[in-house]
Design an enzyme around this catalytic site. Structure first.
Site, PDB file in Angstrom:
ATOM      1  N   CYS A 113       8.371 -24.717  -9.719  1.00  0.00           N
ATOM      2  CA  CYS A 113       8.482 -23.610 -10.668  1.00  0.00           C
ATOM      3  C   CYS A 113       9.616 -23.870 -11.664  1.00  0.00           C
ATOM      4  CB  CYS A 113       8.738 -22.298  -9.933  1.00  0.00           C
ATOM      5  SG  CYS A 113       9.019 -20.889 -11.040  1.00  0.00           S
ATOM      6  N   CYS A 119      15.432 -17.343 -11.592  1.00  0.00           N
ATOM      7  CA  CYS A 119      14.775 -16.134 -11.089  1.00  0.00           C
ATOM      8  C   CYS A 119      15.450 -15.560  -9.848  1.00  0.00           C
ATOM      9  CB  CYS A 119      13.306 -16.454 -10.806  1.00  0.00           C
ATOM     10  SG  CYS A 119      12.378 -15.106 -10.062  1.00  0.00           S
ATOM     11  N   CYS A 122      12.485 -16.565  -5.323  1.00  0.00           N
ATOM     12  CA  CYS A 122      12.350 -17.570  -4.263  1.00  0.00           C
ATOM     13  C   CYS A 122      13.711 -18.224  -4.069  1.00  0.00           C
ATOM     14  CB  CYS A 122      11.331 -18.640  -4.653  1.00  0.00           C
ATOM     15  SG  CYS A 122       9.635 -18.047  -4.847  1.00  0.00           S
ATOM     16  N   CYS A 196       4.164 -16.975 -11.976  1.00  0.00           N
ATOM     17  CA  CYS A 196       4.964 -17.022 -10.750  1.00  0.00           C
ATOM     18  C   CYS A 196       4.097 -17.691  -9.698  1.00  0.00           C
ATOM     19  CB  CYS A 196       5.363 -15.611 -10.313  1.00  0.00           C
ATOM     20  SG  CYS A 196       6.105 -15.547  -8.663  1.00  0.00           S
ATOM     21  N   GLN A 320       0.045  -5.021   3.378  1.00  0.00           N
ATOM     22  CA  GLN A 320       0.759  -6.272   3.567  1.00  0.00           C
ATOM     23  C   GLN A 320       0.535  -7.227   2.389  1.00  0.00           C
ATOM     24  OE1 GLN A 320       2.952  -7.179   5.721  1.00  0.00           O
ATOM     25  NE2 GLN A 320       2.754  -5.871   7.521  1.00  0.00           N
ATOM     26  N   TYR A 349       5.443   4.161  13.040  1.00  0.00           N
ATOM     27  CA  TYR A 349       5.575   3.685  11.653  1.00  0.00           C
ATOM     28  C   TYR A 349       4.224   3.150  11.173  1.00  0.00           C
ATOM     29  CZ  TYR A 349      10.472   3.215  13.350  1.00  0.00           C
ATOM     30  OH  TYR A 349      11.697   3.395  13.930  1.00  0.00           O
ATOM     31  N   GLU A 370       3.336   8.659  11.480  1.00  0.00           N
ATOM     32  CA  GLU A 370       3.996   8.216  10.254  1.00  0.00           C
ATOM     33  C   GLU A 370       4.553   9.433   9.532  1.00  0.00           C
ATOM     34  OE1 GLU A 370       5.545   6.637   7.115  1.00  0.00           O
ATOM     35  OE2 GLU A 370       4.535   5.199   8.436  1.00  0.00           O
ATOM     36  N   CYS A 445      10.276  -7.250  10.066  1.00  0.00           N
ATOM     37  CA  CYS A 445      10.473  -8.035   8.843  1.00  0.00           C
ATOM     38  C   CYS A 445      11.941  -8.406   8.677  1.00  0.00           C
ATOM     39  CB  CYS A 445       9.983  -7.254   7.622  1.00  0.00           C
ATOM     40  SG  CYS A 445      10.802  -5.662   7.371  1.00  0.00           S
TER      41      CYS A 445
END
Length: 491
Positions: A113, A119, A122, A196, A320, A349, A370, A445
């Site tokens: 890239c 940026c 990443c 991107c 996702q 959740y 939730e 995550c």
């Protein structure tokens, strides 16, 4: 020095990487032979040039080196490399960026890239794919060492083009030309870019068409400082399996002059677009979407298939980002739940019900909880769409829900939890302990907060029996982790 393939990317002609403040001063472009960090460094005064040797990596993939008794975390530096760096000091804070790599590591590659060093979206493109996987594996291994040895990380065959959601920000450069791209990290400086490499290519093509339309029409980008202009962002969602495409124009006003002409022209160039919306955000905020929404074309939603189920996705739905890796993640989580068709499963959740509905195919009963009302509405709609009859969804606090279950003497065999990056709080974890499910499947995550929460559950009667890292976001330092916990036999 090994190199990765460019994955079909063509560097744009006459469009060097450039970050610019809308209507403001041009930020100097990357100097030849030097790397701009793209990390929003706090610079103070004239930098000091130093030669350092990298001894390891931080959890964010930054190179660790020592300078005058202080530990530096330097973006884009790899273990074993010696480099000339610029060191910036402001009070007690010290930052550094690579000026020149003197002895490159064998794992260093040329980032495909051209915007990479500006940026910041990443962080690992300068590492080979093998090195990225090893870095993420070692990160998980270190964090989870108190609980056992994690399995090998689940990687992605083609670690590009995976994001099914993208957003482009628009502004004006110093020549009063319309530009569009992404914000440089930790700034509101727009990097003018046409591609991107982790976005779905079709979404970038559409964003470029919108940019061209603006340049040839009277549609003006919004200016944050003056509050003038119309278009703030464009959010695009792509159904990777269905092929459906949603385009959301995020504007500062509901008055859309030339609306019909715009819709007609965009559909002419991109007939694959299945729906378009206007979202109005008048607030001075970093939150992209506002509350007011108008459908310009189509149903206002798209659908996509995940783990054999069909999900309806709205502009505000959480879905996702990387469906290829999500199927691997969910598949492993369901394996860890050890479902036989008899179990009662709590999906805490639960969001729009994705993992709970996938679990319903092998469980006796699924209860999704939730706090977000809109998400629960989507979950119920998705349940009906897929003909699922053994799942129920409730709006409320999952912890309180489980405490109420325990107080009534009700049981759950499995709790599947997928909390935000901040992890769970003690109130929620204590509710799990009160309910005493036989198994807990913790999808995370943020492995750092997951490790903290696992410690609490282990101290309150559970033991970790499985750990599975998953590379959900290649080219970035982020890594997901699934943990299986089982209730100890208290008898």
């Amino acid at each position: 020095m090994s190199k990765q393939k460019n994955h079909g990317y063509k560097k744009p002609k006459n469009n060097p990487p450039r970050s610019e403040k809308p209507h403001g001063k041009k930020v100097p472009s990357q100097s030849k032979g030097k790397q701009k960090s793209g990390t929003g460094l706090q610079r103070g005064g004239k930098p000091v040039t130093a030669e350092v040797t990298c001894t390891g990596l931080s959890d964010e993939g930054k190179g660790i080196a020592e300078w005058k008794g202080k530990q530096l975390e330097i973006p884009h530096l790899l273990p074993g490399e010696t480099a000339e760096v610029n060191v910036f000091q402001r009070g007690q804070y010290v930052n550094a960026e690579v000026k020149h790599v003197i002895t490159p590591a064998g794992e260093r590659v040329d980032p495909p890239c051209p915007y990479y060093y500006e940026c910041g979206g990443c962080q690992l493109q300068h590492m080979s794919n093998e090195a990225q996987s090893r870095f993420k594996q070692e990160t998980i291994d270190t964090l989870m060492k108190p609980f056992g040895k994690p399995d090998s990380i689940l990687t992605m065959d083609h670690p590009y083009d995976y994001r099914n959601k993208s957003h482009t920000t628009f502004g004006m450069n110093h020549k009063r030309q319309v530009i569009g791209g992404l914000y440089a990290q930790n700034t509101h400086d727009i990097i003018s870019m046409d591609r991107c490499l982790i976005h779905d290519p079709k979404s970038d093509e559409i964003a470029e068409t919108i940019k061209d339309y603006m340049r040839n029409s009277k549609m003006q980008p919004y200016h944050e400082d003056t509050g003038q202009g119309f278009l703030r962002h464009v959010l695009i969602k792509v159904g990777k399996i269905s092929g459906g495409i949603m385009v959301v124009l995020v504007a500062a006003s509901s008055e859309f002059k030339g609306k019909n002409k715009f819709v007609k022209e965009l559909r002419r160039v991109h007939p694959e677009i299945t729906t378009m919306l206007l979202n109005v955000n008048k607030r001075d905020t970093s939150v992209i979407l506002g509350d007011q929404e108008q459908v310009l074309f189509g149903k206002g939603t798209i659908t996509d298939t995940l783990c054999g189920l069909t999900f309806e996705i709205s502009a505000k739905s959480f879905y996702q980002i990387n469906p290829v890796q999500t199927e691997k993640l969910y598949g492993r989580a369901i394996e860890m739940a050890e479902l036989t068709g008899e179990e009662t499963v709590i999906d805490a959740y639960c969001g729009i019900g994705t993992i709970g509905l996938v679990a319903s195919q092998k469980a006796g009963k699924v209860i999704g909880v939730e706090v977000n009302k809109d998400a629960i509405r989507d979950a119920i709609r998705n349940s009906k769409r897929n003909g699922v009859t053994n799942a129920r969804f409730h709006q409320g606090d999952a912890g309180e829900f489980m405490v109420d279950m325990a107080s009534r003497g009700e049981k759950a065999d499995v709790v599947i939890m997928d909390p935000p990056r901040s992890g769970s709080d003690e109130a929620f974890l204590s509710s799990v302990v009160k309910l005493k499910p036989k198994r807990v499947v913790y999808v995370s995550c943020n492995p750092e907060t997951q490790a903290r929460d696992l410690k609490y559950l282990v101290e309150h009667g559970y033991e970790v029996e499985g750990l599975q890292p998953v590379d959900m976001f290649p080219q970035t330092y982020h890594v997901e982790s699934v943990a299986k916990l089982v209730l100890k036999d208290v008898t």
